[in-house]
Write a protein that holds these residues in place. Structure first.
Motif, PDB file in Angstrom:
ATOM      1  N   PHE A   1      -1.137  -5.078   5.910  1.00  0.00           N
ATOM      2  CA  PHE A   1       0.167  -4.996   5.240  1.00  0.00           C
ATOM      3  C   PHE A   1       0.721  -6.385   4.924  1.00  0.00           C
ATOM      4  N   ILE A   2       0.661  -7.294   5.897  1.00  0.00           N
ATOM      5  CA  ILE A   2       1.257  -8.616   5.661  1.00  0.00           C
ATOM      6  C   ILE A   2       0.427  -9.423   4.669  1.00  0.00           C
ATOM      7  N   VAL A   3      -0.899  -9.237   4.673  1.00  0.00           N
ATOM      8  CA  VAL A   3      -1.741  -9.946   3.705  1.00  0.00           C
ATOM      9  C   VAL A   3      -1.454  -9.460   2.285  1.00  0.00           C
ATOM     10  N   ILE A   4      -1.319  -8.149   2.112  1.00  0.00           N
ATOM     11  CA  ILE A   4      -0.970  -7.621   0.785  1.00  0.00           C
ATOM     12  C   ILE A   4       0.359  -8.196   0.316  1.00  0.00           C
TER      13      ILE A   4
ATOM     14  N   LYS B   1       7.201  -6.487  -6.566  1.00  0.00           N
ATOM     15  CA  LYS B   1       7.983  -7.049  -5.459  1.00  0.00           C
ATOM     16  C   LYS B   1       8.397  -5.964  -4.477  1.00  0.00           C
ATOM     17  N   ILE B   2       8.775  -4.804  -4.990  1.00  0.00           N
ATOM     18  CA  ILE B   2       9.159  -3.684  -4.113  1.00  0.00           C
ATOM     19  C   ILE B   2       7.974  -3.266  -3.241  1.00  0.00           C
ATOM     20  N   ILE B   3       6.784  -3.256  -3.832  1.00  0.00           N
ATOM     21  CA  ILE B   3       5.578  -2.946  -3.059  1.00  0.00           C
ATOM     22  C   ILE B   3       5.397  -3.977  -1.950  1.00  0.00           C
ATOM     23  N   GLY B   4       5.643  -5.247  -2.278  1.00  0.00           N
ATOM     24  CA  GLY B   4       5.540  -6.304  -1.278  1.00  0.00           C
ATOM     25  C   GLY B   4       6.539  -6.118  -0.147  1.00  0.00           C
ATOM     26  N   TYR B   5       7.787  -5.798  -0.505  1.00  0.00           N
ATOM     27  CA  TYR B   5       8.806  -5.550   0.523  1.00  0.00           C
ATOM     28  C   TYR B   5       8.414  -4.358   1.395  1.00  0.00           C
TER      29      TYR B   5
END
Length: 262
Positions: free
Chosen positions: A157-160, A191-195
């Motif tokens: 998750f954090i790498v993505i 960005k929402i996917i990243g959040y």
């Protein structure tokens, strides 16, 4: 000042910085699991990453005859030294760890084909980074794979999330036919996917009873990195500052544990 910029550019373009970032994630794994004597894994991943990234970065120029050896002597020396160092460290590993690395090497080799899958390739990269920075240390130290599951999800998750700024910046350079994440769904959605990935990282950290100051700090910094990313940022924003987040993560663990590498 120009000389310092040349050093920084070489440091980035020779893949030294990204190699240090990926190796730092191995350090984060070992510190979080309280594994001792892990320096061989860190160095192996550092040299292996440097080889892999330079292979992917310069393969096409070499094949097309545009790679000038006389202009890249230092880069060639560093890469050849890395091959020797990684080879030596590889043969110090358990057989199971060697098999894992061979499989990961094959996954790296087919990345140019995976890249054509557009928005799916970010998840491929996330999977490969998770395997090399979580699975490898566990196999090397013959730990129970039950310890792998939650940590692997967290790392994925954090790498993505950390790859999102790169996807946004590259969207102005990538061919529209690639349909990368920002190209297909838009920058805001990317960005929402990243959040969301960061939220899942914190959730799994909570479920693992390991939610603390360090991971909350890294999650906050990662969220800020995504928030301030745009197609108009220069490449130093992603290739240096965003890639420095894993290095900072390891640095925080070292300070917290009051230990140093052996």
């Amino acid at each position: 000042m120009k000389f310092l910029k040349q050093i920084l550019d070489f440091y980035i373009h020779s893949s030294l910085h990204v190699a240090l970032a990926i190796a730092s994630l191995v350090g984060v794994t070992t510190y979080s699991l309280k594994i001792e004597q892990f320096e061989n894994n860190v160095f192996l991943v550092f040299f292996g990453t440097l080889i892999g990234y330079n292979f992917l970065k310069y393969l096409q120029p070499i094949l097309h005859g545009t790679f000038k050896i006389k202009n890249h002597k230092t880069l060639i020396f560093i890469t050849l030294f890395s091959i020797c160092a990684a080879g030596y460290l590889f043969f110090q590993l358990l057989f199971s760890a060697q098999i894992l690395l061979i499989m990961l090497f094959l996954l790296v080799c087919i990345y140019p084909l995976i890249r054509k899958l557009g928005w799916l390739k970010i998840f491929w990269v996330g999977f490969c980074v998770t395997e090399i920075t979580v699975h490898l240390p566990l196999v090397t130290h013959q730990m129970e794979l039950s310890a792998f599951v939650l940590l692997a999800f967290k790392r994925f998750f954090i790498v993505i999330a950390l790859l999102i700024p790169f996807e946004i910046y590259d969207s102005k350079l990538d061919a529209p036919t690639l349909q990368t994440l920002p190209q297909r769904f838009g920058i805001v959605t990317a960005k929402i996917i990243g959040y969301t990935m960061i939220g899942l990282f914190l959730l799994f950290d909570f479920l693992n009873n390991s939610l603390g100051f360090i991971n909350i700090s890294i999650a906050t910094i990662s969220m800020a990195a995504i928030n301030f990313s745009s197609i108009n940022r220069n490449h130093y924003y992603t290739s240096f500052w965003v890639e420095s987040i894993p290095i900072l993560w390891l640095f925080l663990y070292i300070i917290d544990s009051n230990t140093t590498f052996y």
